[in-house]
Every structure is written in C-alpha cells, then in structure tokens.
Design an enzyme around this catalytic site. Structure first.
Site, short mmCIF file in Angstrom:
data_model
loop_
_atom_site.label_atom_id
_atom_site.label_comp_id
_atom_site.label_asym_id
_atom_site.label_seq_id
_atom_site.Cartn_x
_atom_site.Cartn_y
_atom_site.Cartn_z
N ALA A 68 0.86 -1.17 0.00
CA ALA A 68 0.00 0.00 0.00
C ALA A 68 0.90 1.23 0.00
CB ALA A 68 -0.88 -0.01 1.25
N GLY A 112 0.48 -5.02 0.95
CA GLY A 112 -0.68 -5.05 0.07
C GLY A 112 -0.38 -5.68 -1.28
N GLU A 115 -0.74 -9.29 -0.72
CA GLU A 115 -2.18 -9.54 -0.53
C GLU A 115 -2.93 -9.51 -1.86
OE1 GLU A 115 -2.36 -6.44 2.50
OE2 GLU A 115 -3.07 -7.93 3.92
N GLU A 135 4.25 -5.38 7.48
CA GLU A 135 3.47 -4.29 8.11
C GLU A 135 3.89 -4.02 9.55
OE1 GLU A 135 2.15 -6.67 6.23
OE2 GLU A 135 0.68 -5.80 4.86
#
Ligand code: HXC
Length: 262
Positions: A68, A112, A115, A135
């Site tokens: 992200a 992300g 993911e 993270e």
C-alpha cells in the site's frame, strides 16, 4: 480496453486474455487509491467483456507491488480509516470477478502487494521474487486479507513467523509451500508461462471455467460436505450449457478440433 489510465496498462496479449500491468515504476507500484480505482475499473470492464476469458495481473520485473502507498496513508486517523472502511474497496472487485485471474509476480510483492497477488485465482512468480508481510515494521498489521489468505495457503506456523517477523520469503519458497502454483527462472519465462496458461484457460468453454473457479473458491469458505454439495449442483447446472453438449458429442464422435460456443 483502449481507455487510457495513469497507473496501469491494459492490453490483450493473446486472443481471449486481458492483461492489466501495474505501472507506477517510480514508487515500485505502491498501491495508491488512484491506482486501485483504475485497477478495479479495468478488471470490472474486462470481466464484463465477453471476448475476455482469462485475466492476467502483472507488475514490472523489479516490482509486482511494494505494498500500500505508505506516504498516502501515513497521516490517516483511526476515525478516517474506520468511517471510510479503508482498504475494504481493494478486494471487493477482484475477489468477485467471474473470469479466472492469474497474478504474475516478479520482484517485490510486499504488504498489500502480496495480498493483491493472493487474491488472484492462480499465483505465478519468479524464483527470486520477494514476498512478505512487513506491516509490523510500520506499526500495523496486514489489512487486505494477508493474515487470512496466507494462513489458509501455507498454514499457521509459517504464517505467524512471516507476519510476526516481517521477514521476506522467495518465490522459490512460495512455490515449495504451495502459495504459488509455479516459480519460473526469470521474468520473461514468468510472463510467457502466465500468458500461456491464461491462453489455455481462454480456450476452454467459458461457462465451465467460471463454474470451476467458483467452486474452487467456495472450498475456502464452506465445510467439506457443503462444498461438495455446492460443487455437485454447479456440475448439474452445466448440463444446461451448449458447450457440455458440444464437448461430449465431440468425444463420442472422435472429433479432435472442438469448436466451443463459449
Ligand atoms: C510508497 C514506496 C513504497 C510504498 C517503495 N516506495 N515502496 N512509496 N509506498 N509501499 C517508493 C520509495 O519511497 C522510493 O521513492 C521508491 O519507491 C523506490 O524505493 P526505494 O526504497 O528507494 O527502493 P529500494 O531501496 O530498492 O527498496 C525497495 C523496498 C523498499 C525494499 C521494496 O522500497 C521498501 O521497503 N518499501 C516498503 C515496503 C513495505 O513496507 N510494504 C508494506 C507497506 S504497508 P522515492 O520518491 O524516495 O524515490 C501495506 C499495508 C497493507 O502494504 C495493508 C492493507 C492493504
């Protein structure tokens, strides 16, 4: 398909296959909100296009996606994150597509990015790809399904180790552990392998492909007996499709070159 986007490239590398390439090279394809909006828009359009029967999601050789966009989310408050249900939008489109999807991962697939790759139906990678859920190093945890999809794919102990330490793992390991269907020696072979598989899928009857994808995905949600019943009902439903008649007639009449109606 011809629509222009700023953060992604959409093309049709071979007949029946739609490819979306993440294209924010300066930020290693960090998944910003604009990028995700474009990705969702493109995926939705490809899914609705009857000429597209398989979808490839790729990045660059250096990065599938480095996570992200940290710079975008660093000042987010709890109340903003909660009230906007931050990140929820990410997975809604991609995990609800009817068309089979393949993620082709080279370089970084972190946070992300990892993911996103795990949301695809099939995950291919290069042997030296770098996966991870780092993270914790930023004071947060995976937020787009990482703790759930990684654990279902490779088991609790390995997932715990990866998520609690933030350590990366290679594409070779991803393949060995069953997270990736295949690891290829380099980027060129990865893209060729992913395109070839997408092309094989696109060559089969579309309804059977969509049904097969649907029932395999249900295996992640349902109990064994419910899943088997679900599968059987969808199997029954395919006897209402033209291509079931085409495929079985062709076998019975020893026809080699089957002409699917799709
Ligand atoms: C914003 C990023 C970024 C990210 C890299 N960049 N990752 N920008 N968000 N996630 C930017 C850098 O700031 C830099 O911009 C440029 O991309 C190149 O990166 P470098 O760090 O200079 O490259 P390198 O030294 O080769 O290191 C590569 C790297 C490192 C190891 C991948 O960039 C890195 O650790 N990135 C963050 C990985 C991460 O923590 N991902 C998880 C994010 S959290 P400038 O402008 O300086 O050139 C997350 C939460 C998910 O994903 C939960 C819900 C979805």
């Amino acid at each position: 398909l011809s629509q222009q986007y700023d953060n992604i490239i959409v093309e049709t590398p071979v007949d029946g296959v739609g490819q979306v390439t993440l294209n924010r090279p300066k930020a290693l394809n960090a998944l910003s909100t604009p990028l995700f909006k474009e990705l969702n828009d493109a995926l939705q359009k490809l899914d609705e296009d009857p000429s597209i029967r398989a979808i490839l999601i790729a990045g660059s050789e250096r990065a599938f996606a480095a996570g992200a966009d940290i710079k975008e989310m660093k000042d987010l408050t709890f109340s903003q994150a909660y009230s906007k249900n931050f990140i929820q939008l990410w997975s809604t489109t991609i995990t609800n597509l009817n068309t089979p999807t393949i993620a082709a991962v080279s370089g970084y697939a972190l946070g992300g990015g990892c993911e996103l790759a795990m949301m695809a139906d099939i995950l291919y990678c290069t042997a030296n790809a770098t996966f991870g859920q780092p993270e914790v190093k930023l004071g947060v945890i995976p937020g787009a399904g990482g703790s759930q999809r990684l654990t279902r794919a490779i088991g609790k102990s390995k997932s715990m180790e990866i998520i609690l330490t933030g350590k990366t793992f290679s594409g070779e390991e991803a393949e060995k552990w069953g997270l990736a269907a295949r690891a290829f020696p380099n980027f060129e072979e990865l893209m060729k392998g992913a395109t070839d598989t997408a092309s094989v899928i696109a060559g089969y009857p579309m309804l059977a492909m969509k049904a097969a994808k649907e029932v395999v995905n249900q295996s992640q949600e349902l109990s064994l007996s419910e899943g088997i019943k679900y599968e059987r009902r969808v199997f029954h439903a395919l006897f209402g499709s033209k291509d079931q008649k085409v495929g079985m007639e062709a076998f019975a009449n020893k026809v080699k070159d089957v002409k699917w109606t799709h």
